[in-house]
Design an enzyme around this catalytic site. Structure first.
Site, PDB file in Angstrom:
ATOM      1  N   SER A   1       0.838  -1.197   0.000  1.00  0.00           N
ATOM      2  CA  SER A   1       0.000   0.000   0.000  1.00  0.00           C
ATOM      3  C   SER A   1       0.879   1.255   0.000  1.00  0.00           C
ATOM      4  CB  SER A   1      -0.965  -0.062   1.202  1.00  0.00           C
ATOM      5  OG  SER A   1      -1.990   0.878   1.078  1.00  0.00           O
TER       6      SER A   1
ATOM      7  N   ASP B   1      -9.353  -5.692  -4.641  1.00  0.00           N
ATOM      8  CA  ASP B   1      -8.602  -4.637  -3.965  1.00  0.00           C
ATOM      9  C   ASP B   1      -9.174  -3.267  -4.316  1.00  0.00           C
ATOM     10  OD1 ASP B   1      -6.639  -3.287  -2.558  1.00  0.00           O
ATOM     11  OD2 ASP B   1      -4.961  -4.099  -3.710  1.00  0.00           O
TER      12      ASP B   1
ATOM     13  N   HIS C   1      -7.441  -5.825  -0.348  1.00  0.00           N
ATOM     14  CA  HIS C   1      -6.248  -5.036  -0.061  1.00  0.00           C
ATOM     15  C   HIS C   1      -5.300  -5.782   0.880  1.00  0.00           C
ATOM     16  CE1 HIS C   1      -4.042  -1.383  -0.397  1.00  0.00           C
ATOM     17  NE2 HIS C   1      -4.063  -1.123   0.888  1.00  0.00           N
TER      18      HIS C   1
END
Length: 308
Positions: free
Chosen positions: A119, A260, A287
């Site tokens: 991320s 995601d 995610h």
């Protein structure tokens, strides 16, 4: 005083400390917490997301990488988790956290390692590769659950928001328009309706993930990201690496997930733009695919790491 002597002064000598080591950052003004797991010539430094979260949600990596003969290193970024919590907000930006990655690498003595960023950590991994790929220390990178620009990320996140029932979508959009970020309805809708679809699809969430959310430094999150996953107003607004990806010559795994908040199609484009890019998409993950699609995520990751 050298950096090594500063680091040594932070850590007790001659005893076993379960792989934990303090690393000085910001010219020795602060320190960040690191931990080694396993022992191997194949070493991976994990860079957590957020921004403002901590390494805790990576805990499941302990169940896969060390037993596969891979040495891993966690660290909590400055202001997060076990690390110092500076009130100097000038330190909360991409450039300074990028410098921190190199300070951690140097402090740990990593001279032949793989960098895995998840991320926000994926942003740092991209920037680190662009800046340090020719230094001779970096073996390869893994860009996990991150795309090449904030605008690309937001386009996908908005699609997820539009899946809400019309009445809830109106509530969310009204709160965002009014900037009423303290409204508990906003967090309730996020946590009950959207995050279980695009952040982690396991119910209940694994404890390390809920712990990371509970301990998040929201001051950092707001300054860098903004008040919401759907509105980037912080200082990472406008970040874009699409036109620089072709410069990354390292072997790179772009590791995404079908559900995601980062579009799998963007992940495919990223892998194609990098000369040695590889793509893997977890079919059932979101995610946090290393939690909700573990079999696929770690199969892809271990295959890549073993190929280096």
């Amino acid at each position: 005083m050298s950096k090594n002597s500063v680091s040594d002064s932070l850590n007790p000598q001659g005893i076993r400390v379960a792989g934990i080591k303090w690393i000085p950052v910001v010219d020795g003004k602060h320190k960040v917490w690191t931990k080694r797991m396993g022992s191997s010539s194949l070493k991976v430094l994990l860079v957590h997301g957020g921004p403002g979260f901590n390494h805790d949600y990576f805990d499941c990596f302990e169940s896969f990488l060390p037993e596969a003969g891979i040495e891993i290193y966690y660290y909590d970024q400055l202001g997060c988790g076990n690390s110092d919590n500076s009130e100097d907000t000038s330190l909360w930006n991409l450039e300074r956290y990028l410098q921190e990655v190199e300070e951690v690498r140097e402090g740990l003595g990593l001279t032949d390692f793989v960098l895995l960023g998840h991320s926000w950590g994926g942003m740092l991994a991209i920037e680190y590769a662009l800046k340090h790929q020719y230094d001779g220390h970096l073996k390869g990178i893994v860009i996990s659950n991150m795309v090449a620009s904030i605008d690309s990320y937001l386009a996908c996140a908005q699609k997820w928001k539009k899946t809400l029932p019309e009445d809830l979508l109106k509530v969310i959009e009204r709160i965002e328009a009014e900037g009423d970020w303290e409204n508990p309805e906003y967090d309730r809708i996020m946590m009950e309706r959207l995050y279980p679809q695009m952040i982690c699809r396991i119910q209940p969430w694994p404890e390390p993930l809920t712990r990371s959310f509970r301990l998040a430094n929201m001051k950092i999150y707001i300054q860098i990201q903004g008040h919401s996953e759907f509105n980037v107003t912080g200082n990472m607004k406008g970040w874009d690496s699409w036109d620089r990806l072709h410069q990354i010559e390292l072997k790179t795994l772009v590791l995404g997930a079908q559900n995601d908040e980062m579009d799998p199609e963007d992940c495919k484009k990223m892998a194609k733009l990098m000369p040695r890019g590889e793509l893997a998409i977890c079919p059932n993950g979101s995610h946090m695919a290393f939690w909700d699609d573990q079999e696929a995520y770690f199969a892809y990751l271990l295959k890549f790491l073993k190929s280096l």
